[in-house]
Write a protein that holds these residues in place. Sequence first.
Motif, PDB file in Angstrom:
ATOM      1  N   THR A 181      50.942  34.616  42.927  1.00 42.48           N
ATOM      2  CA  THR A 181      49.919  35.608  43.279  1.00 42.48           C
ATOM      3  C   THR A 181      49.379  36.319  42.047  1.00 42.48           C
ATOM      4  OG1 THR A 181      51.709  37.194  43.706  1.00 42.48           O
ATOM      5  CG2 THR A 181      50.815  35.996  45.594  1.00 42.48           C
ATOM      6  N   THR A 182      50.130  36.311  40.948  1.00 45.52           N
ATOM      7  CA  THR A 182      49.667  36.906  39.698  1.00 45.52           C
ATOM      8  C   THR A 182      49.700  35.854  38.595  1.00 45.52           C
ATOM      9  OG1 THR A 182      51.910  37.672  39.163  1.00 45.52           O
ATOM     10  CG2 THR A 182      50.470  39.205  40.320  1.00 45.52           C
ATOM     11  N   SER A 183      48.888  36.050  37.573  1.00 48.52           N
ATOM     12  CA  SER A 183      48.798  35.067  36.491  1.00 48.52           C
ATOM     13  C   SER A 183      49.820  35.306  35.397  1.00 48.52           C
ATOM     14  CB  SER A 183      47.389  35.093  35.883  1.00 48.52           C
ATOM     15  OG  SER A 183      47.099  36.387  35.376  1.00 48.52           O
ATOM     16  N   GLN A 184      50.584  36.402  35.485  1.00 49.09           N
ATOM     17  CA  GLN A 184      51.571  36.717  34.461  1.00 49.09           C
ATOM     18  C   GLN A 184      52.912  37.043  35.102  1.00 49.09           C
ATOM     19  OE1 GLN A 184      49.729  39.865  32.090  1.00 49.09           O
ATOM     20  NE2 GLN A 184      49.403  38.390  30.440  1.00 49.09           N
ATOM     21  N   SER A 185      53.975  36.724  34.363  1.00 48.37           N
ATOM     22  CA  SER A 185      55.334  37.044  34.804  1.00 48.37           C
ATOM     23  C   SER A 185      56.086  37.685  33.644  1.00 48.37           C
ATOM     24  CB  SER A 185      56.076  35.780  35.264  1.00 48.37           C
ATOM     25  OG  SER A 185      55.435  35.202  36.377  1.00 48.37           O
ATOM     26  N   ARG A 186      57.012  38.539  33.967  1.00 48.11           N
ATOM     27  CA  ARG A 186      57.790  39.228  32.935  1.00 48.11           C
ATOM     28  C   ARG A 186      59.107  38.512  32.719  1.00 48.11           C
ATOM     29  NH1 ARG A 186      58.552  45.643  32.919  1.00 48.11           N
ATOM     30  NH2 ARG A 186      56.775  45.477  31.506  1.00 48.11           N
ATOM     31  N   VAL A 187      59.450  38.318  31.453  1.00 47.65           N
ATOM     32  CA  VAL A 187      60.727  37.721  31.058  1.00 47.65           C
ATOM     33  C   VAL A 187      61.646  38.846  30.600  1.00 47.65           C
ATOM     34  CG1 VAL A 187      61.892  36.082  29.546  1.00 47.65           C
ATOM     35  CG2 VAL A 187      59.572  35.598  30.361  1.00 47.65           C
ATOM     36  N   ILE A 188      62.838  38.899  31.155  1.00 49.01           N
ATOM     37  CA  ILE A 188      63.821  39.928  30.805  1.00 49.01           C
ATOM     38  C   ILE A 188      65.030  39.238  30.191  1.00 49.01           C
ATOM     39  CG2 ILE A 188      65.264  41.798  31.663  1.00 49.01           C
ATOM     40  CD1 ILE A 188      63.296  42.166  33.950  1.00 49.01           C
ATOM     41  N   LEU A 189      65.375  39.601  28.961  1.00 50.19           N
ATOM     42  CA  LEU A 189      66.455  38.956  28.224  1.00 50.19           C
ATOM     43  C   LEU A 189      67.435  40.009  27.737  1.00 50.19           C
ATOM     44  CD1 LEU A 189      67.696  36.436  26.895  1.00 50.19           C
ATOM     45  CD2 LEU A 189      66.199  36.842  24.933  1.00 50.19           C
TER      46      LEU A 189
END
Length: 290
Positions: A181-189
């Motif tokens: 639904t969105t063009s971006q995703s957040r990466v959490i490391l």
Amino acid sequence: MDLKINDAWSKMLNRLTSWLDSLIVNLPNIILASVVFIIVLILSKYVTKLTWKLLKKSSLQKSMKNVIAKLLSVLVILTGLFFVLGILDLSKTLNTILAGAGVAGLAVGLALQGALANTFSGIVLSYIKHIKFGDWIESNDFSGEVIDIDLRAVTIKQPDNNLVYIPNKLVLENPIKNYSTTSQSRVILSCGVDYSSNLEFVRDLVIKTIESSFENVGTDKEIIFLYTEFGDSSINFETRFWITSTSSLEVLKAKTQAMIAIKKAFDANDINIPFPIRTLDLPKDFRKNI
């Protein structure tokens, strides 16, 4: 005995004659009813094709288009059946059929509660715009690409190429995470460094490494770096950054790429990622007791 046989034979002939007379009298109605029913069957097929053409450019799922076309076709046939029964003057038979259909429908509904729930849930899912073919979703502890939505289940293809069939009712009643639904995703490391490390240098090195490892990262949205706790063996931190992605698989790939890049940067700058260490404190007279 012969009289009884003759009497029975006479009654049977009278009944057959009565049926034949009724058939001859109602023959025009029977012919008209047959013509009407044939026209209704042809009309139902035409309605199905017309419905497909009208819904071709709509955003509805293919399964929903099929359901609508079939329902309209059945509705046309049932309407024609009522006309046929009216032409044949079978109003009493029609009332009996409707009463029997109500009782049968109640029994079938009670017996197929689960199946009917999945069917209606499938119809609702076909109208929902937040889940469609090709979306990458996570639902009921399964994640993958939506490849089909029918009246029984939602079919998703997992990253290992296996298919998972989730009943529509469970998908509708439980939370759905849609990565498309969105063009971006957040990466959490998350990671940790040695207590002897220069924390400011580590922060700047991690941010610089992520910026150089991914295109367009840090331009639109800031890379977040936070120290989270003093751990047992390390000072732990968490870094967050955005990537262009519409699936959880791409998020995992980006996380892997970031881990490799950060590990290389730490090795090149003699920064240690410690592992848990246990220290044993033994009494002074320990060896004397052995």
